[in-house]
Scaffold this motif. Structure first.
Motif, PDB file in Angstrom:
ATOM      1  N   CYS A  45      59.106  91.778  38.415  1.00  0.00           N
ATOM      2  CA  CYS A  45      59.460  91.143  37.144  1.00  0.00           C
ATOM      3  C   CYS A  45      60.589  90.129  37.372  1.00  0.00           C
ATOM      4  CB  CYS A  45      59.898  92.208  36.148  1.00  0.00           C
ATOM      5  SG  CYS A  45      60.241  91.537  34.529  1.00  0.00           S
ATOM      6  N   THR A  46      60.372  88.888  36.946  1.00  0.00           N
ATOM      7  CA  THR A  46      61.383  87.841  37.102  1.00  0.00           C
ATOM      8  C   THR A  46      61.847  87.278  35.766  1.00  0.00           C
ATOM      9  OG1 THR A  46      59.656  86.161  37.324  1.00  0.00           O
ATOM     10  CG2 THR A  46      60.497  87.136  39.372  1.00  0.00           C
ATOM     11  N   GLU A  47      61.220  87.753  34.671  1.00  0.00           N
ATOM     12  CA  GLU A  47      61.564  87.232  33.343  1.00  0.00           C
ATOM     13  C   GLU A  47      61.795  88.374  32.366  1.00  0.00           C
ATOM     14  OE1 GLU A  47      59.052  83.045  33.434  1.00  0.00           O
ATOM     15  OE2 GLU A  47      58.102  84.800  32.538  1.00  0.00           O
ATOM     16  N   ALA A  48      62.693  88.133  31.427  1.00  0.00           N
ATOM     17  CA  ALA A  48      62.900  89.040  30.295  1.00  0.00           C
ATOM     18  C   ALA A  48      62.489  88.269  29.046  1.00  0.00           C
ATOM     19  CB  ALA A  48      64.359  89.455  30.213  1.00  0.00           C
ATOM     20  N   TYR A  49      62.137  88.987  28.000  1.00  0.00           N
ATOM     21  CA  TYR A  49      61.649  88.329  26.791  1.00  0.00           C
ATOM     22  C   TYR A  49      62.364  88.877  25.561  1.00  0.00           C
ATOM     23  CZ  TYR A  49      57.905  87.164  30.022  1.00  0.00           C
ATOM     24  OH  TYR A  49      57.202  86.721  31.118  1.00  0.00           O
ATOM     25  N   SER A  80      62.250  94.814  32.071  1.00  0.00           N
ATOM     26  CA  SER A  80      61.886  95.743  33.137  1.00  0.00           C
ATOM     27  C   SER A  80      63.082  95.800  34.079  1.00  0.00           C
ATOM     28  CB  SER A  80      60.622  95.277  33.859  1.00  0.00           C
ATOM     29  OG  SER A  80      60.171  96.278  34.734  1.00  0.00           O
ATOM     30  N   ILE A  81      64.093  96.539  33.665  1.00  0.00           N
ATOM     31  CA  ILE A  81      65.395  96.511  34.331  1.00  0.00           C
ATOM     32  C   ILE A  81      65.282  96.918  35.804  1.00  0.00           C
ATOM     33  CG2 ILE A  81      67.740  97.471  34.315  1.00  0.00           C
ATOM     34  CD1 ILE A  81      67.250  97.872  31.214  1.00  0.00           C
ATOM     35  N   HIS A  82      64.559  97.985  36.080  1.00  0.00           N
ATOM     36  CA  HIS A  82      64.437  98.470  37.449  1.00  0.00           C
ATOM     37  C   HIS A  82      63.794  97.422  38.348  1.00  0.00           C
ATOM     38  CE1 HIS A  82      62.780 100.880  40.813  1.00  0.00           C
ATOM     39  NE2 HIS A  82      63.930 101.517  40.697  1.00  0.00           N
ATOM     40  N   GLU A  91      55.797  99.124  37.458  1.00  0.00           N
ATOM     41  CA  GLU A  91      54.752 100.154  37.393  1.00  0.00           C
ATOM     42  C   GLU A  91      54.021 100.122  36.062  1.00  0.00           C
ATOM     43  OE1 GLU A  91      56.581 103.878  38.370  1.00  0.00           O
ATOM     44  OE2 GLU A  91      57.040 103.254  40.423  1.00  0.00           O
ATOM     45  N   HIS A  92      54.274  99.089  35.270  1.00  0.00           N
ATOM     46  CA  HIS A  92      53.667  99.003  33.939  1.00  0.00           C
ATOM     47  C   HIS A  92      53.184  97.578  33.675  1.00  0.00           C
ATOM     48  CE1 HIS A  92      58.068  98.387  33.633  1.00  0.00           C
ATOM     49  NE2 HIS A  92      57.671  97.305  32.992  1.00  0.00           N
TER      50      HIS A  92
END
Length: 196
Positions: A45-49, A80-82, A91-92
């Protein structure tokens, strides 16, 4: 609609006009049709929304079956902090459950704002604490509450979700099969509680 994010931050801490404008200027807004995947399991994951409008569903695939484990609607962060912090595969999955408009955040844009306005770092920490507290509360509920109690909490705290999400996704979210959810709703209706 773009001011939703500024309004969200203003509920956390006061902002000057210059700070509010800096947030608006840095925003990248993305419109996603229903069914768009924002993240696939196995990707880093490289982006947060931040959801301006619509709904994002988080789910995992367990034994070939989709299990919903999060719904994010207006004014919610999809993080997806982890995966982001450790640069490990998620994992999701995240999929738009409706036509959805989000603000896209990256570490680089966040860092640019911190350099210009160091105070944003402490505001972001407050936001993260709020998000983590909400996630921890749901996780604790999942471990200790019955599916009926989880459904009642959801109907009290997030009644809009009951109207926006198909029953089979709602069932997997509270940890039961759709037929069990139907029984829970009937039981609540006979007791005079809203089943929505």
């Amino acid at each position: 609609m773009k001011t939703r994010l500024v309004d969200y931050f203003r509920r956390i801490a006061p902002l000057s006009d210059e700070e509010a404008q800096a947030i608006l200027d840095s925003m990248v807004v993305k419109r996603c049709p229903k069914g768009t995947h924002l993240l696939m399991a196995g990707q880093v994951c490289t982006e947060a929304y931040f959801v301006l409008q619509g709904c994002v569903r988080q789910y995992s695939v367990v034994d070939g079956e989709e299990r919903s484990n999060g719904f994010f609607t207006e004014d919610d962060w999809v993080l997806s902090i982890h995966s982001m912090m450790n640069q490990t595969p998620a994992e999701h999955f995240w999929v738009c459950a409706e036509d959805t408009t989000v603000v896209v955040g990256t570490a680089q844009r966040e860092g640019d704002l911190y350099r210009r306005f160091p105070r944003f770092e402490s505001i972001s920490r407050l936001v993260m604490q709020k998000v983590l507290a909400e996630q921890q509360e749901w996780f604790a509920s999942y471990l200790t509450d019955t599916p009926e109690q989880r459904y009642l909490k959801l109907s009290k705290m997030r009644p809009d979700i009951l109207q926006r999400i198909p029953q089979y996704q709602l069932a997997s979210y509270i940890g039961v099969k759709p037929e069990s959810l139907s029984r829970i709703r009937k039981r609540l209706a006979t007791r005079g509680k809203p089943a929505t």
